[in-house]
Structure formats: C-alpha cells, structure tokens
Write a protein that holds these residues in place. Structure first.
Motif, PDB file in Angstrom:
ATOM      1  N   ALA A 184       0.535  -1.455  -0.073  1.00  0.00           N
ATOM      2  CA  ALA A 184       0.103   0.259  -0.107  1.00  0.00           C
ATOM      3  C   ALA A 184       1.365   0.778   0.434  1.00  0.00           C
ATOM      4  N   LEU A 185       1.600   0.879   0.859  1.00  0.00           N
ATOM      5  CA  LEU A 185       2.754   2.625   1.025  1.00  0.00           C
ATOM      6  C   LEU A 185       3.447   2.682  -0.111  1.00  0.00           C
ATOM      7  N   ALA A 186       4.083   1.623  -1.310  1.00  0.00           N
ATOM      8  CA  ALA A 186       4.972   2.224  -2.397  1.00  0.00           C
ATOM      9  C   ALA A 186       3.938   2.646  -3.366  1.00  0.00           C
ATOM     10  N   CYS A 187       2.457   1.613  -3.547  1.00  0.00           N
ATOM     11  CA  CYS A 187       1.088   2.439  -4.572  1.00  0.00           C
ATOM     12  C   CYS A 187       1.442   3.954  -4.306  1.00  0.00           C
ATOM     13  N   VAL A 188       1.603   3.921  -2.786  1.00  0.00           N
ATOM     14  CA  VAL A 188       0.906   5.705  -2.849  1.00  0.00           C
ATOM     15  C   VAL A 188       1.475   6.431  -3.443  1.00  0.00           C
ATOM     16  N   LEU A 189       3.131   6.187  -3.173  1.00  0.00           N
ATOM     17  CA  LEU A 189       4.132   6.789  -3.517  1.00  0.00           C
ATOM     18  C   LEU A 189       3.891   7.110  -5.230  1.00  0.00           C
ATOM     19  N   ALA A 190       3.304   5.943  -6.063  1.00  0.00           N
ATOM     20  CA  ALA A 190       3.314   5.834  -7.390  1.00  0.00           C
ATOM     21  C   ALA A 190       2.223   6.932  -7.797  1.00  0.00           C
ATOM     22  N   ALA A 191       0.935   6.339  -6.926  1.00  0.00           N
ATOM     23  CA  ALA A 191      -0.226   7.197  -7.165  1.00  0.00           C
ATOM     24  C   ALA A 191       0.617   8.717  -7.024  1.00  0.00           C
ATOM     25  N   HIS A 192       0.805   8.796  -6.080  1.00  0.00           N
ATOM     26  CA  HIS A 192       1.396  10.255  -5.739  1.00  0.00           C
ATOM     27  C   HIS A 192       2.276  11.026  -7.067  1.00  0.00           C
ATOM     28  N   HIS A 193       3.356   9.833  -7.814  1.00  0.00           N
ATOM     29  CA  HIS A 193       4.310  10.420  -8.534  1.00  0.00           C
ATOM     30  C   HIS A 193       3.312  10.436 -10.226  1.00  0.00           C
ATOM     31  N   SER A 194       2.277   9.499 -10.155  1.00  0.00           N
ATOM     32  CA  SER A 194       1.698   9.309 -11.608  1.00  0.00           C
ATOM     33  C   SER A 194       0.628  10.540 -11.433  1.00  0.00           C
ATOM     34  N   GLY A 195      -0.234  10.572 -10.533  1.00  0.00           N
ATOM     35  CA  GLY A 195      -0.611  11.855 -10.361  1.00  0.00           C
ATOM     36  C   GLY A 195      -0.582  13.054 -11.365  1.00  0.00           C
ATOM     37  N   LYS A 196       0.824  13.764 -10.664  1.00  0.00           N
ATOM     38  CA  LYS A 196       1.251  15.134 -10.047  1.00  0.00           C
ATOM     39  C   LYS A 196       1.725  14.833 -11.519  1.00  0.00           C
ATOM     40  N   ARG A 197       2.178  13.972 -12.821  1.00  0.00           N
ATOM     41  CA  ARG A 197       3.081  13.996 -13.639  1.00  0.00           C
ATOM     42  C   ARG A 197       1.777  13.804 -14.304  1.00  0.00           C
ATOM     43  N   MET A 198       0.852  13.510 -14.275  1.00  0.00           N
ATOM     44  CA  MET A 198      -0.483  13.876 -15.356  1.00  0.00           C
ATOM     45  C   MET A 198      -1.062  14.811 -15.501  1.00  0.00           C
ATOM     46  N   VAL A 199      -1.499  15.862 -14.381  1.00  0.00           N
ATOM     47  CA  VAL A 199      -1.218  17.185 -14.572  1.00  0.00           C
ATOM     48  C   VAL A 199      -0.262  18.030 -15.215  1.00  0.00           C
ATOM     49  N   THR A 200       1.130  17.708 -14.885  1.00  0.00           N
ATOM     50  CA  THR A 200       1.767  18.470 -14.948  1.00  0.00           C
ATOM     51  C   THR A 200       2.331  18.272 -16.728  1.00  0.00           C
ATOM     52  N   ASN A 201       2.084  16.905 -17.317  1.00  0.00           N
ATOM     53  CA  ASN A 201       2.151  16.753 -18.359  1.00  0.00           C
ATOM     54  C   ASN A 201       1.168  17.174 -19.467  1.00  0.00           C
ATOM     55  N   ALA A 202      -0.200  17.391 -18.448  1.00  0.00           N
ATOM     56  CA  ALA A 202      -0.884  18.051 -19.692  1.00  0.00           C
ATOM     57  C   ALA A 202      -0.608  19.537 -19.655  1.00  0.00           C
ATOM     58  N   VAL A 203      -0.022  20.579 -18.510  1.00  0.00           N
ATOM     59  CA  VAL A 203      -0.005  21.366 -19.025  1.00  0.00           C
ATOM     60  C   VAL A 203       1.310  22.067 -19.813  1.00  0.00           C
ATOM     61  N   VAL A 204       2.109  20.834 -20.019  1.00  0.00           N
ATOM     62  CA  VAL A 204       3.178  20.644 -20.865  1.00  0.00           C
ATOM     63  C   VAL A 204       2.374  21.116 -22.257  1.00  0.00           C
ATOM     64  N   THR A 205       2.109  20.085 -22.126  1.00  0.00           N
ATOM     65  CA  THR A 205       1.019  19.648 -23.707  1.00  0.00           C
ATOM     66  C   THR A 205       0.122  21.155 -23.771  1.00  0.00           C
ATOM     67  N   TRP A 206      -0.425  21.647 -23.306  1.00  0.00           N
ATOM     68  CA  TRP A 206      -1.162  23.016 -23.949  1.00  0.00           C
ATOM     69  C   TRP A 206      -0.634  23.845 -24.162  1.00  0.00           C
ATOM     70  N   LEU A 207       0.661  24.101 -23.219  1.00  0.00           N
ATOM     71  CA  LEU A 207       1.976  24.871 -23.501  1.00  0.00           C
ATOM     72  C   LEU A 207       2.550  24.935 -24.941  1.00  0.00           C
ATOM     73  N   MET A 208       2.853  24.229 -25.606  1.00  0.00           N
ATOM     74  CA  MET A 208       3.027  23.364 -26.966  1.00  0.00           C
ATOM     75  C   MET A 208       1.912  23.613 -27.742  1.00  0.00           C
TER      76      MET A 208
END
Length: 215
Positions: A184-208
C-alpha cells in the motif's frame, strides 16, 4: 471498434498486484511450503482466492472520491488538479511566466483550488486527454490508485481474518498483513507521482499548442 477504458486496460496488471501480494503473504506465513505441492482446490487456495475476489470487489465498489482521499490523505480538494499552478512551478519543463500569461485569461493567478481544478480539467486536460504523454500518466495513476485500495482491503482482511476466522488463521501468520502495508505504501508513492505527472504533462502539452488551438 469500441475503445477500452483505461481502467479496463489496467485489469491484468491490477490482478497481478493482487496475486503477487497474497502470494507473498502466503509464502511469508508458510516458509517451508513448495509451490509445486500446492493443490488447485485446497483450503489454502480457497482462502487465497476469496481474499483476492473480495479485494477486487471492494475496489470496484468504492467511489473514486474515496480512493483519491486514501491516496492523497486529504478530505477536500484531493486531486493534483486542484493545485496545478503550484505543481507547475516545480516542473522544470514548464515556463511559468508563459503559463501564468495564458492562464490569466481563464482565472486569477491566486484562484481557489476548486477553480484551479475546473480550469485544468475543462481547458487543459479534457481536450488533450488522449495525447500519449497525458494518457500514459493517467493510466499509471489509475492503476496505482486502485492498487492502494486493494492492498488496504487485503491487509484489513488478513489482519481481521487471523483473529476472527479460524480457516484464515490456519493459512496466514498474524503479522502477514504487513506485506499489504508495504504494498500500500509503495502504491501510494507511485500514485502520488503518476497523478502529479498527469497534471503537469497536460500543462506541458497545452503550452506547446498553437495559441489558436487552446481552449
């Protein structure tokens, strides 16, 4: 041909997460066992199968909002999209001044978190959700988010089972639930990273995008 949802695409990997941690918990509880000697239908395999099925069932029934609360340890404004401006400030790929200039047409720079999420979802994520950079991060987020839930459910069933269910106590050791705590702890860390990456990836794509294509 109908497009499979990301959650449906994740089912094989989620099943592997469930099988892996129940198997590890079983091996931890029975260090002298041999996998080759395990029978397909035995008390041990029936208990293991029931735990796996119940974990999958609870994961499918639990609302997404509760899953997000479990992942981010928040009661309100739980999603990374609620803080997309703050997250963007720490992403070296993003020109913050350019983002601020383009966002000002949609909301104040000090907008509350609820408004941030609405703007991010409606104007940035939703029109671009099928872009590979965004889709891959979203798929990973959903996988690890659901893995957190199944891990917690499995851990709870193991902890309660060895206390209140004799057949489960005969299969698993009292401290076997720590295997699920680790997962559970390992998956929480992975979910945290992936969720934030999804948000910033969308911003990066939008700015392009060319300015005329931004909504």
């Amino acid at each position: 041909m109908a497009r499979l949802s990301l959650k449906t695409q994740n089912l094989p990997m989620l099943a592997l997460v469930i099988i892996a941690q129940v198997s590890v918990a079983y091996g931890f509880s029975n260090p002298d066992f041999s996998w080759s000697a395990i029978e397909v239908f035995s008390p041990d395999t029936v208990v293991m199968a029931l735990i796996m099925l119940l974990a999958a069932l609870f994961s499918s029934l639990l609302p997404a909002s509760v899953k997000h609360q479990l992942v981010y340890f928040r009661l309100n404004n739980v999603l990374p999209g609620h803080r997309f401006m703050q997250l963007a400030a720490y992403d070296p790929r993003i020109d913050l001044l350019s983002l601020q200039h383009k966002v000002m047409a949609l909301m104040p720079l000090n907008a509350p978190q609820e408004q941030q999420n609405r703007v991010w979802y409606q104007h940035i994520y939703q029109p671009l959700q099928h872009e590979p950079l965004i889709k891959d991060a979203h798929k990973a987020f959903l996988l690890w988010r659901d893995s957190v839930v199944v891990s917690l459910v499995i851990g709870l069933m193991l902890a309660l089972g060895v206390i209140a269910v004799p057949v489960a106590a005969a299969v698993f050791a009292p401290n076997s639930f720590f295997v699920s705590v680790f997962f559970a702890l390992a998956c929480v860390l992975a979910a945290h990273h992936s969720g934030k990456r999804m948000v910033t990836n969308a911003v990066v794509t939008w700015l392009m995008l060319p300015r005329s294509n931004q909504k």
